[in-house]
Design a protein around this motif. Structure first.
Motif, PDB file in Angstrom:
ATOM      1  N   UNK A   8      -5.061   8.629  -4.657  1.00 64.93           N
ATOM      2  CA  UNK A   8      -5.130   9.564  -3.528  1.00 64.93           C
ATOM      3  C   UNK A   8      -5.091   8.813  -2.199  1.00 64.93           C
ATOM      4  N   UNK A   9      -5.837   7.712  -2.121  1.00 68.87           N
ATOM      5  CA  UNK A   9      -5.822   6.939  -0.872  1.00 68.87           C
ATOM      6  C   UNK A   9      -4.429   6.383  -0.603  1.00 68.87           C
ATOM      7  N   UNK A  10      -3.817   5.898  -1.690  1.00 68.97           N
ATOM      8  CA  UNK A  10      -2.476   5.354  -1.551  1.00 68.97           C
ATOM      9  C   UNK A  10      -1.523   6.452  -1.068  1.00 68.97           C
ATOM     10  N   UNK A  11      -1.692   7.671  -1.620  1.00 71.54           N
ATOM     11  CA  UNK A  11      -0.819   8.778  -1.243  1.00 71.54           C
ATOM     12  C   UNK A  11      -0.979   9.118   0.238  1.00 71.54           C
ATOM     13  N   UNK A  12      -2.218   9.033   0.768  1.00 65.66           N
ATOM     14  CA  UNK A  12      -2.402   9.295   2.198  1.00 65.66           C
ATOM     15  C   UNK A  12      -1.680   8.245   3.035  1.00 65.66           C
ATOM     16  N   UNK A  13      -1.784   6.978   2.612  1.00 66.66           N
ATOM     17  CA  UNK A  13      -1.077   5.926   3.355  1.00 66.66           C
ATOM     18  C   UNK A  13       0.418   6.166   3.330  1.00 66.66           C
ATOM     19  N   UNK A  14       0.908   6.519   2.142  1.00 65.20           N
ATOM     20  CA  UNK A  14       2.339   6.818   2.017  1.00 65.20           C
ATOM     21  C   UNK A  14       2.697   7.956   2.971  1.00 65.20           C
ATOM     22  N   UNK A  15       1.835   8.988   3.009  1.00 65.05           N
ATOM     23  CA  UNK A  15       2.084  10.143   3.875  1.00 65.05           C
ATOM     24  C   UNK A  15       2.170   9.740   5.336  1.00 65.05           C
ATOM     25  N   UNK A  16       1.249   8.889   5.769  1.00 65.06           N
ATOM     26  CA  UNK A  16       1.271   8.504   7.188  1.00 65.06           C
ATOM     27  C   UNK A  16       2.498   7.678   7.520  1.00 65.06           C
ATOM     28  N   UNK A  17       2.863   6.749   6.620  1.00 67.50           N
ATOM     29  CA  UNK A  17       4.061   5.944   6.891  1.00 67.50           C
ATOM     30  C   UNK A  17       5.318   6.797   6.855  1.00 67.50           C
ATOM     31  N   UNK A  18       5.342   7.786   5.967  1.00 68.65           N
ATOM     32  CA  UNK A  18       6.522   8.656   5.889  1.00 68.65           C
ATOM     33  C   UNK A  18       6.576   9.592   7.099  1.00 68.65           C
ATOM     34  N   UNK A  19       5.421   9.939   7.629  1.00 64.58           N
ATOM     35  CA  UNK A  19       5.412  10.808   8.811  1.00 64.58           C
ATOM     36  C   UNK A  19       5.844  10.023  10.048  1.00 64.58           C
ATOM     37  N   UNK A  20       5.390   8.752  10.128  1.00 67.33           N
ATOM     38  CA  UNK A  20       5.632   7.940  11.325  1.00 67.33           C
ATOM     39  C   UNK A  20       6.977   7.245  11.343  1.00 67.33           C
ATOM     40  N   UNK A  21       7.415   6.751  10.192  1.00 62.91           N
ATOM     41  CA  UNK A  21       8.450   5.736  10.280  1.00 62.91           C
ATOM     42  C   UNK A  21       9.563   5.836   9.245  1.00 62.91           C
ATOM     43  N   UNK A  22       9.272   6.268   8.037  1.00 61.30           N
ATOM     44  CA  UNK A  22      10.300   6.271   7.000  1.00 61.30           C
ATOM     45  C   UNK A  22      10.680   7.696   6.621  1.00 61.30           C
ATOM     46  N   UNK A  23      11.904   7.869   6.137  1.00 62.55           N
ATOM     47  CA  UNK A  23      12.261   9.217   5.702  1.00 62.55           C
ATOM     48  C   UNK A  23      12.840   9.276   4.297  1.00 62.55           C
ATOM     49  N   UNK A  24      12.846   8.139   3.608  1.00 63.04           N
ATOM     50  CA  UNK A  24      13.283   8.162   2.210  1.00 63.04           C
ATOM     51  C   UNK A  24      12.377   7.210   1.437  1.00 63.04           C
ATOM     52  N   UNK A  25      11.530   7.741   0.579  1.00 65.50           N
ATOM     53  CA  UNK A  25      10.542   6.896  -0.081  1.00 65.50           C
ATOM     54  C   UNK A  25      10.595   7.013  -1.594  1.00 65.50           C
ATOM     55  N   UNK A  26      10.099   5.969  -2.241  1.00 58.81           N
ATOM     56  CA  UNK A  26       9.991   5.982  -3.706  1.00 58.81           C
ATOM     57  C   UNK A  26       8.624   5.437  -4.088  1.00 58.81           C
ATOM     58  N   UNK A  27       8.034   6.061  -5.088  1.00 61.26           N
ATOM     59  CA  UNK A  27       6.759   5.544  -5.604  1.00 61.26           C
ATOM     60  C   UNK A  27       6.703   5.841  -7.097  1.00 61.26           C
ATOM     61  N   UNK A  28       6.045   4.986  -7.858  1.00 55.09           N
ATOM     62  CA  UNK A  28       5.913   5.303  -9.283  1.00 55.09           C
ATOM     63  C   UNK A  28       4.455   5.298  -9.719  1.00 55.09           C
ATOM     64  N   UNK A  29       4.201   6.072 -10.758  1.00 57.11           N
ATOM     65  CA  UNK A  29       2.862   6.196 -11.320  1.00 57.11           C
ATOM     66  C   UNK A  29       3.004   6.012 -12.825  1.00 57.11           C
ATOM     67  N   UNK A  30       2.281   5.054 -13.390  1.00 63.45           N
ATOM     68  CA  UNK A  30       2.459   4.749 -14.813  1.00 63.45           C
ATOM     69  C   UNK A  30       1.347   5.324 -15.676  1.00 63.45           C
ATOM     70  N   UNK A  31       1.451   5.069 -16.969  1.00 63.02           N
ATOM     71  CA  UNK A  31       0.357   5.401 -17.889  1.00 63.02           C
ATOM     72  C   UNK A  31       0.459   6.768 -18.551  1.00 63.02           C
ATOM     73  N   UNK A  32       1.687   7.285 -18.778  1.00 67.45           N
ATOM     74  CA  UNK A  32       1.829   8.631 -19.318  1.00 67.45           C
ATOM     75  C   UNK A  32       2.181   8.648 -20.799  1.00 67.45           C
ATOM     76  N   UNK A  33       2.214   7.474 -21.416  1.00 71.40           N
ATOM     77  CA  UNK A  33       2.746   7.377 -22.776  1.00 71.40           C
ATOM     78  C   UNK A  33       1.661   7.729 -23.797  1.00 71.40           C
ATOM     79  N   UNK A  34       1.409   9.020 -23.966  1.00 70.45           N
ATOM     80  CA  UNK A  34       0.237   9.482 -24.714  1.00 70.45           C
ATOM     81  C   UNK A  34       0.536   9.690 -26.192  1.00 70.45           C
ATOM     82  N   UNK A  35       0.670   8.588 -26.929  1.00 72.07           N
ATOM     83  CA  UNK A  35       0.918   8.688 -28.374  1.00 72.07           C
ATOM     84  C   UNK A  35      -0.335   9.107 -29.133  1.00 72.07           C
ATOM     85  N   UNK A  36      -1.493   8.862 -28.525  1.00 67.12           N
ATOM     86  CA  UNK A  36      -2.746   9.036 -29.252  1.00 67.12           C
ATOM     87  C   UNK A  36      -3.739   9.841 -28.423  1.00 67.12           C
ATOM     88  N   UNK A  37      -4.404  10.812 -29.042  1.00 68.77           N
ATOM     89  CA  UNK A  37      -5.526  11.540 -28.426  1.00 68.77           C
ATOM     90  C   UNK A  37      -5.284  11.868 -26.961  1.00 68.77           C
TER      91      UNK A  37
END
Lengths: 516, 397
Positions: free
Chosen positions: B237-266
């Protein structure tokens, strides 16, 4: 396809030999590693150039040095101080079996415990066993990489750890990680690929990491089967089908981990089928004993013997020879090695029954390898971090606190045993040369030069070590024939630096030092 | 450099590039953020086909109950579909406000079911057939097509991912691993930049030095705002806020990834591993929206994953690699509150290979359709980004 003529030539002066490469005109001189390329050779075969290592290579000559590194024993040869550090780690004092037993006791206690803070605390203590052992394994690896004299063996051990990658923080993977490295990977790092593969298949950590302990007859879990073909052996797009994945998963049913050191209880008729080695277990009750059709071969339901059969098929498959050869070439030569080089290596791989050292001989004697000593190969964070410490602290006592280096590896995106996905860390320049990566490397370079005590004691303790100043690294470069390989722009920055510390920082931050 | 100066610099840099054409330019390029859930999330644990009896039959331990079955049941969205109840305070309100659309049955034609092969193919923007070797990432080609003077790309990752690699260098910064102290100092950074002036890394080095100074400044600002208290929320969430501020101020095309979705078990159901991850991502997207402020109105966020998972739960209460998945599209200008794209009834006989969701909405076609609307790209220029594509206009914005 190019037909390759290999011929061993002994030079009058010494032991240097080179292969004719590839199908060269009869009169062309065989490629050889000249004296000017010797520092680059040392840099490539090791975790980083040091003046002492260069001296060793100079005495042996290029080929003698290659031979010595290829035939070094698997046990790392370490300074006594470093061996002492390693001996004090938990992984050296407690066996994986003892740790699994302890975890099993915790589990039983937890089962009967009411929910509450005590239960949470106990669960945390249980998980700490795996975490500590995982972190210890990373410490040991960094010490060995920095200080073992069998440098090529160390690099190859890491290469295979990365090839057969696992993520230490997942469940109890970390518990047997140290054993995995020392018993499954290290002994075979320059040996036969078949033996290496077979050892990984019987490793508790691997079976836990790729969920095979859940893979049971009637409850198939394909995870390990798929990665075994796609990543460990044949490579993606090599012609196997979804059906092959499912069949291999059936073959692998029953392979798992037993946290107790005694084999599981079994009905009489299955008793002679059980196999337990350490904490690895083949449990026949969970195995699918039906026949399988795997890669067009019929495999009769026979228990663990099916796994041996599948390992044989995979290890000796021509696609595996190509896949492994390409990856080795990518590690040692270029991001996109030529098809000719890969074909030559694959040929050696197949004719030597998957002999890794023999395959590397073909590689080191190849024209593309020798040519690459001029251009260099972009370092991944591990090569960058280790090589800067090996060079900058060459005159220092051995680094006592490797955690500092390991934390930086984390910051640079390559923490040891923490690549989540089973593909392992990438080996190509484009993966490691973004703007963020480069600026973090500059920060690291500065830290290494100005704050060496961080590598000797924890920040919150009073300084106790007294280190001599780091010598001028540009001077070291001049003494070892490396300075003239730096570009004018790099030399200009170094020569206009105001202090030795700045000059040293610039050397470690230079474009040339990003390559090995 | 002080924050104010930086912002001034940030604001003037693109204007200087635009020069006298400032008035002629229709408007700044809209903002786009692509979020990649690496590891193939189980879309059937998020967007629930609540009218499918088959779903409840083959997911005995991980299904999300139909709406109305108590508080821990799927939130009703539209005919036949429900949302995971963990999204009650995050995605559900966005959907209700018409700012979020789902695209079910989305994905690629790749059948390797390999994370790495499929992620790579998507990032390259490569079709499954005819097989051709692409070398550049499709976001990089998008920047090339749109032109560098209106497009300011950035990747919020430890390294530049394949999707951003190509002819134009895209800077990257790891906002999760930021620390406060500057280590190098401006003069030394400049001297190092000089060493790289004739190398292939020259632009990357300069941009990196500038960006890391700016990000450090962001961090200081954040700590000032938190006023000595611990910063709230998860790291994501904190990272997302930083991304939001940089995208609001300076960048207009961004990429970010989030891992850990490979739920083979439980993987869990209402609660558990997957619910925890989904909840965290939902909250992060809301933090991102909040941090964007007014800029949210011209922002589009596309959340993707390499493939779906098996429709049936496996022998270990998880799911294995599947095929079709569900994309999310959200933003101030998104025409949401609906499910977009081709759909099919969820029954056993409509599954792909009796195993997983079919792909009825190809990712290239969907992205091309979106790019056409967002950036006004015509057919020819869309071909530069996705050669051979047949754009699919889902009227997402």
């Amino acid at each position: 396809m190019v037909i390759l003529a290999h011929r061993v030539i002994y030079w009058a002066a010494g032991l240097a030999w080179a292969a004719l490469w590839p199908a060269a005109p009869a009169m062309a001189a065989p490629p050889a590693i000249g004296p000017a390329a010797l520092p680059a050779l040392v840099d490539r075969l090791t975790w980083g150039f040091t003046p002492a290592e260069f001296e060793r290579a100079r005495k042996l000559g290029a080929q003698g040095y290659i031979d010595a590194q290829l035939s070094a024993q698997a046990t790392p040869h370490l300074p006594p101080a470093i061996q002492g550090h390693i001996d004090r780690l938990t992984i050296s004092k407690q066996s994986a079996s003892a740790a699994f037993t302890k975890i099993n006791e915790y589990r039983q206690t937890l089962r009967d415990m009411p929910d509450g803070p005590e239960k949470v605390a106990l669960r945390r203590r249980m998980q700490a066993i795996a975490n500590t052992r995982g972190a210890d394994t990373a410490r040991r690896a960094t010490w060995r990489a920095l200080y073992s004299s069998n440098q090529l063996h160390e690099q190859m051990t890491w290469f295979w750890m990365n090839h057969f990658n696992m993520y230490a923080p997942k469940g109890h993977v970390g518990v047997a990680l140290a054993d995995y490295e020392d018993r499954a990977v290290r002994p075979h790092a320059l040996g036969k690929f078949h033996d290496l593969l077979a050892a990984t298949v019987r490793s508790p950590s691997m079976l836990l990491y790729l969920d095979n302990h859940y893979n049971r007859a009637g409850h198939i879990n394909e995870n390990y089967a798929r990665e075994l073909m796609e990543l460990h052996t044949l490579g993606v797009d090599s012609g196997y089908s979804q059906k092959d994945v499912q069949e291999l998963a059936r073959i692998l049913t029953g392979l798992g981990v037993n946290y107790r050191s005694t084999p599981p209880k079994m009905p009489v008729e299955l008793r002679d089928q059980v196999v337990q080695e350490g904490n690895f277990v083949f449990n026949p009750r969970f195995h699918d004993y039906g026949d399988k059709l795997f890669l067009q071969r019929k495999i009769r339901g026979a228990g663990l013997a099916e796994v041996d059969e599948a390992v044989d098929i995979l290890a000796r498959h021509p696609a595996t020879a190509r896949h492994i050869s390409r990856k080795l070439a990518q590690f040692f030569v270029a991001d996109r090695p030529s098809d000719d080089l890969v074909a030559a290596m694959a040929k050696t791989f197949q004719s030597s029954d998957g002999d890794i050292a023999a395959t590397l001989r073909t590689l080191f004697a190849s024209q593309p390898f020798i040519a690459s000593l001029d251009t260099g190969k972009f370092k991944d964070p591990m090569h960058y971090v280790y090589s800067s410490l090996r060079l900058a602290y060459a005159e220092f006592p051995p680094v006592a606190r490797v955690d500092t280096a390991n934390q930086w590896l984390n910051r640079l995106g390559q923490p040891l045993y923490r690549r989540v996905t089973p593909d392992g860390y990438p080996l190509t320049q484009s993966e490691w040369s973004g703007s963020g990566q480069l600026t973090s490397r500059f920060d690291w370079a500065r830290r290494v030069i100005v704050a060496p005590t961080r590598f000797y004691q924890a920040a919150d303790k009073e300084p106790q070590v007294h280190l001599p100043p780091i010598p001028s690294l540009p001077e070291v470069y001049k003494r070892t024939q490396r300075y003239e390989t730096l570009s004018p722009a790099t030399r200009q920055a170094i020569e206009s630096a105001r202090t030795i510390q700045d000059a040293n920082t610039y050397l470690l931050a230079s474009p040339e030092f990003m390559r090995r | 450099m002080q924050r104010r100066d930086l912002l001034k610099f940030a604001a003037t840099a693109p204007l200087a590039l635009l020069g006298t054409r400032l008035f002629a330019a229709p408007r700044e390029a809209p903002r786009l953020l692509v979020v990649f859930m690496r590891g193939a999330y189980d879309s059937n644990g998020l967007l629930i086909p609540v009218s499918s009896d088959f779903y409840y039959e083959v997911r005995p331990t991980i299904a999300i109950p139909r709406p109305g079955d108590g508080i821990d049941a799927a939130l009703p969205l539209t005919d036949g579909w429900g949302l995971h109840p963990g999204m009650r305070a995050t995605l559900a309100p966005l959907y209700k406000a018409g700012e979020l659309a789902f695209i079910p049955f989305a994905g690629t034609g790749d059948l390797s079911r390999s994370h790495f092969a499929t992620q790579n193919a998507i990032e390259l923007g490569q079709p499954a057939a005819p097989r051709k070797r692409y070398r550049t990432g499709f976001l990089n080609r998008l920047v090339e097509t749109l032109g560098r003077d209106t497009t300011r790309p950035v990747s919020f990752t430890t390294d530049v991912p394949q999707i951003c690699r190509g002819a134009l260098p895209v800077p990257n910064i790891d906002l999760a691993g930021l620390t406060g102290r500057p280590i190098l100092g401006a003069n030394r950074a400049q001297a190092i930049g000089q060493m790289y002036r004739d190398t292939e890394f020259s632009a990357a080095v300069n941009e990196g030095i500038e960006l890391s100074a700016m990000a450090r400044d962001e961090l200081e600002e954040e700590m000032r705002r938190a006023n000595g208290k611990a910063m709230p929320g998860s790291q994501l969430e904190r990272e997302a806020s930083r991304v939001g501020r940089l995208m609001a101020d300076r960048y207009n095309l961004g990429f970010i990834d989030v891992g850990g979705w490979d739920t083979h078990v439980a993987q869990g159901g209402i609660q558990g591993k997957l619910a925890g991850k989904l909840g965290q991502l939902g909250r992060a997207l809301v933090s991102y929206k909040t941090a964007m402020g007014a800029a949210w109105s011209d922002t589009t966020v596309v959340v993707i994953s390499e493939f779906g998972r098996t429709f049936r739960e496996n022998g270990s209460k998880g799911t294995d690699h599947g095929h079709g998945t569900v994309y999310w599209v959200l933003g101030g200008g998104v025409r949401g509150g609906r499910l977009a794209g081709n759909q099919v009834d969820v029954r056993r006989d409509t599954l792909h290979q009796d195993r997983d969701y079919p792909v009825l909405n190809d990712y290239r076609a969907v992205f091309a359709g979106l790019f056409a609307r967002l950036y006004g790209l015509d057919g020819r220029r869309l071909q530069e980004v996705f050669p051979g594509v047949q754009p699919q206009d889902l009227q997402l914005v």
